[in-house]
Design an enzyme around this catalytic site. Structure first.
Site, PDB file in Angstrom:
ATOM      1  N   ARG A 234      70.161  12.748  22.401  1.00  0.00           N
ATOM      2  CA  ARG A 234      69.401  11.886  21.495  1.00  0.00           C
ATOM      3  C   ARG A 234      69.370  12.527  20.121  1.00  0.00           C
ATOM      4  O   ARG A 234      69.275  13.762  20.005  1.00  0.00           O
ATOM      5  CB  ARG A 234      67.963  11.703  22.005  1.00  0.00           C
ATOM      6  CG  ARG A 234      67.849  10.787  23.224  1.00  0.00           C
ATOM      7  CD  ARG A 234      68.121   9.331  22.857  1.00  0.00           C
ATOM      8  NE  ARG A 234      67.879   8.436  23.994  1.00  0.00           N
ATOM      9  CZ  ARG A 234      68.839   8.042  24.851  1.00  0.00           C
ATOM     10  NH1 ARG A 234      70.068   8.504  24.714  1.00  0.00           N
ATOM     11  NH2 ARG A 234      68.559   7.196  25.833  1.00  0.00           N
ATOM     12  N   GLU A 263      69.993   4.582  14.614  1.00  0.00           N
ATOM     13  CA  GLU A 263      71.288   3.952  14.949  1.00  0.00           C
ATOM     14  C   GLU A 263      71.099   2.480  15.305  1.00  0.00           C
ATOM     15  O   GLU A 263      70.030   2.099  15.813  1.00  0.00           O
ATOM     16  CB  GLU A 263      71.933   4.690  16.124  1.00  0.00           C
ATOM     17  CG  GLU A 263      71.129   4.621  17.421  1.00  0.00           C
ATOM     18  CD  GLU A 263      71.732   5.459  18.550  1.00  0.00           C
ATOM     19  OE1 GLU A 263      71.857   4.910  19.654  1.00  0.00           O
ATOM     20  OE2 GLU A 263      72.094   6.621  18.318  1.00  0.00           O
ATOM     21  N   HIS A 281      77.432   5.797  20.070  1.00  0.00           N
ATOM     22  CA  HIS A 281      76.561   5.859  21.258  1.00  0.00           C
ATOM     23  C   HIS A 281      77.188   5.131  22.437  1.00  0.00           C
ATOM     24  O   HIS A 281      76.604   4.203  23.018  1.00  0.00           O
ATOM     25  CB  HIS A 281      75.170   5.270  20.955  1.00  0.00           C
ATOM     26  CG  HIS A 281      74.129   5.679  21.982  1.00  0.00           C
ATOM     27  ND1 HIS A 281      72.792   5.678  21.729  1.00  0.00           N
ATOM     28  CD2 HIS A 281      74.254   6.100  23.265  1.00  0.00           C
ATOM     29  CE1 HIS A 281      72.126   6.066  22.800  1.00  0.00           C
ATOM     30  NE2 HIS A 281      73.001   6.325  23.753  1.00  0.00           N
TER      31      HIS A 281
HETATM   32  C1  8YV Z   1      72.763   3.769  27.364  1.00  0.00           C
HETATM   33  C2  8YV Z   1      71.917   6.051  27.086  1.00  0.00           C
HETATM   34  O1  8YV Z   1      73.925   3.148  27.143  1.00  0.00           O
HETATM   35  O2  8YV Z   1      71.631   6.306  29.371  1.00  0.00           O
HETATM   36  C3  8YV Z   1      71.149   6.483  28.258  1.00  0.00           C
HETATM   37  O3  8YV Z   1      70.054   7.031  28.082  1.00  0.00           O
HETATM   38  O4  8YV Z   1      71.595   6.366  26.009  1.00  0.00           O
HETATM   39  C4  8YV Z   1      73.074   5.205  27.269  1.00  0.00           C
HETATM   40  O5  8YV Z   1      73.755   5.493  28.442  1.00  0.00           O
HETATM   41  C5  8YV Z   1      71.884   3.192  26.436  1.00  0.00           C
HETATM   42  O6  8YV Z   1      70.664   3.712  26.549  1.00  0.00           O
HETATM   43  C6  8YV Z   1      71.846   1.722  26.726  1.00  0.00           C
HETATM   44  O7  8YV Z   1      71.061   1.127  25.970  1.00  0.00           O
END
Ligand code: 8YV
Length: 316
Positions: A234, A263, A281
């Site tokens: 993150r 983002e 992402h």
């Molecule tokens: C997701 C992610 O694609 O799993 C997570 O925490 O950040 C990603 O795999 C994303 O959150 C989908 O919205």
């Protein structure tokens, strides 16, 4: 019997949407012209929130749902869910761990190799005709046999470490405590010390208030002019202003980022910063994995409404 009413915070792939609409009454929050009015209207009927890791569920959203029982996250990260509200009201939270571990670790390695071996500029070197006109591109540094530092040895961090081993890299890691099964890797509790003792620092921490900006100017200084940073966790784990300064001043050799503050509207300084690889992402962005994430998110909902044990509950 009427279908349970759910609040859906954002979009899902079609295959999930069809299944959700068949099993539940889905109230689409992101489509509402006036979201507060919408929430005030449907909130009292909402028994579960279906959300994504990048969207979560805010304190206000949770407060508007007095009969809320569960928040099911599409994603392993649940840092965008207001956990104190869940703890206070006994609201359960689920996420989608494990099914995305390999994809995220794969993209981390791809980002390391692309950054250090300058794969994207080399592609441009060919397309621009420079190869024909000037010969081979500037030589880069090696990846194999160098030192990897893993900040956060959870499932994804450990998967990255195993992949780095395949490249003959020495592994060191930081975590709250030494991890069982990581005996062959060097445990360095302090992030600054870890940065000082590695060439490539991977950020693989779950984001919490305690990890905010754990990668700061001091860590970047310790990483040094030959060091690189790879973030697949993150953005909040990294002090972006300090990182941009370090890149622009050549304090580190480069950075590869899959996550950004605000983002997809990232700080425009990233667009002109030297030695940076930008990714949208998409760590878990494969069809197979997103299908598995969707199924797990839905199976947790189904289990809840069938009074069955949740598959992947988050320990609050
Ligand atoms: C997701 C992610 O694609 O799993 C997570 O925490 O950040 C990603 O795999 C994303 O959150 C989908 O919205």
């Amino acid at each position: 019997m009427s279908k349970p009413e759910l609040l859906q915070v954002g979009t899902y792939p079609e295959w999930d949407q069809t299944a959700l609409d068949a099993a539940f009454t889905m109230h689409r929050w992101w489509e509402a012209a006036d979201r507060d009015t919408f929430l005030a209207k449907v909130g009292p009927n909402i028994r579960a929130i279906a959300t994504r890791g990048d969207l979560g569920a805010s304190q206000a959203m949770i407060a508007a749902c007095p009969n809320l029982e569960l928040i099911s996250v599409f994603g392993v990260g649940y840092d965008a869910v207001h956990l104190p509200s869940c703890r206070a009201r006994g609201i359960r939270v689920t996420n989608t761990p494990d099914v995305l571990t390999d994809d995220v670790a794969d993209i981390a390695m791809a980002m390391l190799l692309a950054l250090v071996r300058r794969v994207v500029p080399a592609d441009a070197w060919v397309r621009s005709g420079d190869w024909a006109a000037k010969g081979g591109p500037p030589l880069t540094r090696k990846v194999s046999g160098t030192r990897a530092g893993i900040l956060g040895l959870g499932r994804i961090g450990a998967a990255i470490a195993r992949r780095c081993e395949g490249f003959g890299m020495q592994i060191a890691y930081s975590a709250r405590s030494p991890k069982p099964g990581a005996e062959g890797w060097t445990y360095i509790p302090d992030a600054v010390d870890l940065a000082r003792n590695c060439d490539h620092l991977f950020v693989a921490l779950a984001a919490t208030p305690e990890t905010r900006h754990i990668v700061n100017a001091q860590v970047l200084k310790a990483l040094g002019p030959d060091g690189t940073l790879i973030n697949i966790s993150r953005a909040a784990n990294v002090d972006e202003a300090a990182l941009l300064d370090a890149l622009e001043q050549g304090q580190i050799a480069g950075a590869a980022l899959d996550v950004f503050e605000g983002e997809p509207n990232l700080n425009p300084r990233f667009l002109t910063a030297p030695n940076i690889l930008l990714q949208p992402h998409h760590g878990s962005g494969t069809v197979d994995t997103r299908k598995a994430m969707g199924k797990l998110m839905r199976d947790n909902l189904t289990a809840h409404f069938a009074d069955q044990p949740l598959l992947t509950p988050v320990q609050l």
